[in-house]
Motif scaffolding. Structure first.
Motif, short mmCIF file in Angstrom:
data_model
loop_
_atom_site.label_atom_id
_atom_site.label_comp_id
_atom_site.label_asym_id
_atom_site.label_seq_id
_atom_site.Cartn_x
_atom_site.Cartn_y
_atom_site.Cartn_z
N ASN A 23 0.82 -1.19 0.00
CA ASN A 23 0.00 0.00 0.00
C ASN A 23 0.86 1.26 0.00
O ASN A 23 1.98 1.27 0.48
CB ASN A 23 -0.91 0.01 1.23
CG ASN A 23 -1.93 -1.10 1.19
OD1 ASN A 23 -2.19 -1.68 0.14
ND2 ASN A 23 -2.52 -1.40 2.33
N GLU A 24 0.31 2.33 -0.55
CA GLU A 24 1.04 3.59 -0.67
C GLU A 24 1.43 4.13 0.70
O GLU A 24 0.72 3.97 1.70
CB GLU A 24 0.21 4.62 -1.42
CG GLU A 24 0.06 4.36 -2.90
CD GLU A 24 -1.18 3.58 -3.24
OE1 GLU A 24 -1.71 2.89 -2.34
OE2 GLU A 24 -1.62 3.66 -4.40
N LEU A 25 2.60 4.80 0.74
CA LEU A 25 3.12 5.38 1.97
C LEU A 25 2.89 6.89 1.95
O LEU A 25 3.29 7.58 1.01
CB LEU A 25 4.61 5.09 2.10
CG LEU A 25 5.33 5.73 3.31
CD1 LEU A 25 4.77 5.18 4.62
CD2 LEU A 25 6.84 5.47 3.22
N ARG A 68 -7.15 3.57 8.18
CA ARG A 68 -8.46 2.96 7.98
C ARG A 68 -8.75 2.71 6.50
O ARG A 68 -9.53 1.82 6.14
CB ARG A 68 -9.54 3.86 8.58
CG ARG A 68 -10.85 3.16 8.87
CD ARG A 68 -11.65 3.89 9.92
NE ARG A 68 -11.96 5.27 9.53
CZ ARG A 68 -12.50 6.16 10.34
NH1 ARG A 68 -12.77 5.83 11.59
NH2 ARG A 68 -12.77 7.37 9.91
N GLU A 69 -8.09 3.48 5.63
CA GLU A 69 -8.25 3.32 4.18
C GLU A 69 -7.15 2.45 3.58
O GLU A 69 -7.01 2.38 2.36
CB GLU A 69 -8.26 4.69 3.50
CG GLU A 69 -9.45 5.55 3.86
CD GLU A 69 -10.77 4.94 3.42
OE1 GLU A 69 -10.80 4.39 2.29
OE2 GLU A 69 -11.74 4.99 4.19
N GLY A 70 -6.35 1.82 4.44
CA GLY A 70 -5.32 0.92 3.96
C GLY A 70 -4.02 1.58 3.55
O GLY A 70 -3.18 0.94 2.90
N LEU A 71 -3.83 2.84 3.92
CA LEU A 71 -2.60 3.56 3.57
C LEU A 71 -1.61 3.51 4.72
O LEU A 71 -1.99 3.62 5.89
CB LEU A 71 -2.92 5.02 3.23
CG LEU A 71 -3.79 5.22 1.99
CD1 LEU A 71 -4.37 6.63 1.96
CD2 LEU A 71 -2.99 4.95 0.73
N ILE A 129 3.34 10.07 -1.36
CA ILE A 129 2.72 11.39 -1.28
C ILE A 129 3.11 12.02 0.05
O ILE A 129 3.38 11.31 1.03
CB ILE A 129 1.19 11.30 -1.43
CG1 ILE A 129 0.56 12.69 -1.59
CG2 ILE A 129 0.56 10.52 -0.27
CD1 ILE A 129 -0.91 12.63 -1.99
N VAL A 130 3.12 13.35 0.10
CA VAL A 130 3.49 14.08 1.33
C VAL A 130 2.36 15.02 1.71
O VAL A 130 1.87 15.79 0.87
CB VAL A 130 4.78 14.89 1.14
CG1 VAL A 130 5.13 15.66 2.41
CG2 VAL A 130 5.94 13.99 0.72
N LEU A 131 1.92 14.95 2.96
CA LEU A 131 1.03 15.95 3.56
C LEU A 131 1.93 16.92 4.31
O LEU A 131 2.59 16.54 5.28
CB LEU A 131 0.03 15.29 4.50
CG LEU A 131 -1.07 14.46 3.86
CD1 LEU A 131 -1.88 13.74 4.94
CD2 LEU A 131 -1.98 15.33 3.02
#
Length: 228
Positions: free
Chosen positions: A2-4, A24-27, A49-51
Motif C-alpha cells: 500500500n502507498e506510503l 483505515r483506508e489501507g494507507l 505522497i506528502v502531507l
C-alpha cells in the motif's frame, strides 16, 4: 504494498488523527515534526505522497516543498492555517498538488490524498494523457483532438506542447503563470507575461480543432485545463 503517506506536521494531535483515518483506508503512514526530518525521511523512505504543513520549526513548509520539487515530482498536499490567496499562489508556483486549510475534516484529507494518488498512478501507467476529447502522447510529443474515430492533430510549438502536457498531468488544477514559466519555458523566454501569449495561441488551436472550453482562465491565478 500500500502507498506510503509522509505526514509533516508539528502538531501531534493532528498527526495522530490523520494517521488513524489514513490507516483505515489501507494507507501506510510515517510522520515528521519539522521540515528537516521530513526531507530526511523522504530521501530514505521514498513516500508516495506528502502531507505538508506550512508552519513548522527549523525548515518550514515552503522551504520543504521547494526542496522536494528540486528532488523530483513526489505529490504534495499543503496544509495551511491561513486561507489567503498569497499562500495559495506561492504554493502553486512551487508546485503543490493540492491544498487543505485548517481546521479541516480528516475524511476530506483522505479523499484528496486518494484523488492525487489516482492521478499520479494514471500518469505512470501510460505515456498518453486523456482529458475529454484531448489526447497527449508524452513520448511522441503529439497532441490530438479525437471525435469518435476521427482525430485532428494539433500543430503545437514545443513550448505550447510543454504547457499543455504539464497541465494535463493535473487536470482541473489551477496553475499560476509563475509555475508555468518555471516548468515549461526555457530560460531565455522566462517572463510571466509571455505565458499569456502562448496560452492564447494554445486555446485558439484547441478551439479550432473542436476542443473549445478545455482551456480556462482562472482570474487572479492563471490557467486551468479541464473537460467541459
Amino acid at each position: 504494498m500500500n502507498e506510503l503517506v509522509l505526514i509533516a506536521d508539528d502538531e501531534p494531535e493532528i498527526t495522530a488523527i490523520l494517521e488513524a483515518y489514513l490507516a483505515r483506508e489501507g494507507l501506510r503512514t510515517v510522520s515528521a515534526a519539522d521540515g528537516r526530518i521530513a526531507l530526511d525521511q523522504h530521501a530514505i523512505l521514498k513516500p508516495d505522497i506528502v502531507l505538508l504543513d506550512v508552519n513548522m520549526p527549523n525548515v518550514d513548509g515552503w522551504e520543504t516543498l521547494a526542496e522536494l520539487r528540486r528532488r523530483g515530482d513526489t505529490p504534495v498536499i499543503m496544509i495551511t492555517a491561513l486561507d489567503e490567496d498569497i499562500e495559495r499562489l506561492q504554493g502553486l508556483r512551487l508546485g503543490a498538488d493540492d491544498y487543505v486549510v485548517k481546521p479541516f475534516n480528516p475524511a476530506e484529507i483522505v479523499a484528496r490524498v486518494k484523488a492525487v494518488l489516482r492521478r499520479t498512478n494514471a500518469r505512470g501507467d501510460s505515456p498518453v494523457l486523456r482529458i475529454g476529447k484531448l489526447e497527449i502522447d508524452i513520448e511522441s510529443f503529439l497532441a490530438k483532438v479525437r471525435d469518435g474515430e476521427a482525430a485532428a492533430s494539433l500543430p503545437l510549438t514545443l513550448t505550447e506542447f510543454r504547457l499543455l502536457a504539464h497541465m494535463a498531468k493535473s487536470p482541473s488544477r489551477a496553475f499560476s503563470r509563475g509555475e508555468l514559466v518555471d516548468a515549461c519555458l526555457p530560460g531565455g523566454d522566462a517572463l510571466e507575461r509571455t505565458v499569456d501569449s502562448h496560452m492564447s495561441n494554445l486555446r485558439r488551436k484547441l478551439d479550432e480543432a473542436g476542443a473549445s472550453g478545455l482551456m480556462n482562465v482562472v482570474r487572479g491565478v492563471g490557467y486551468r485545463l479541464a473537460a467541459p
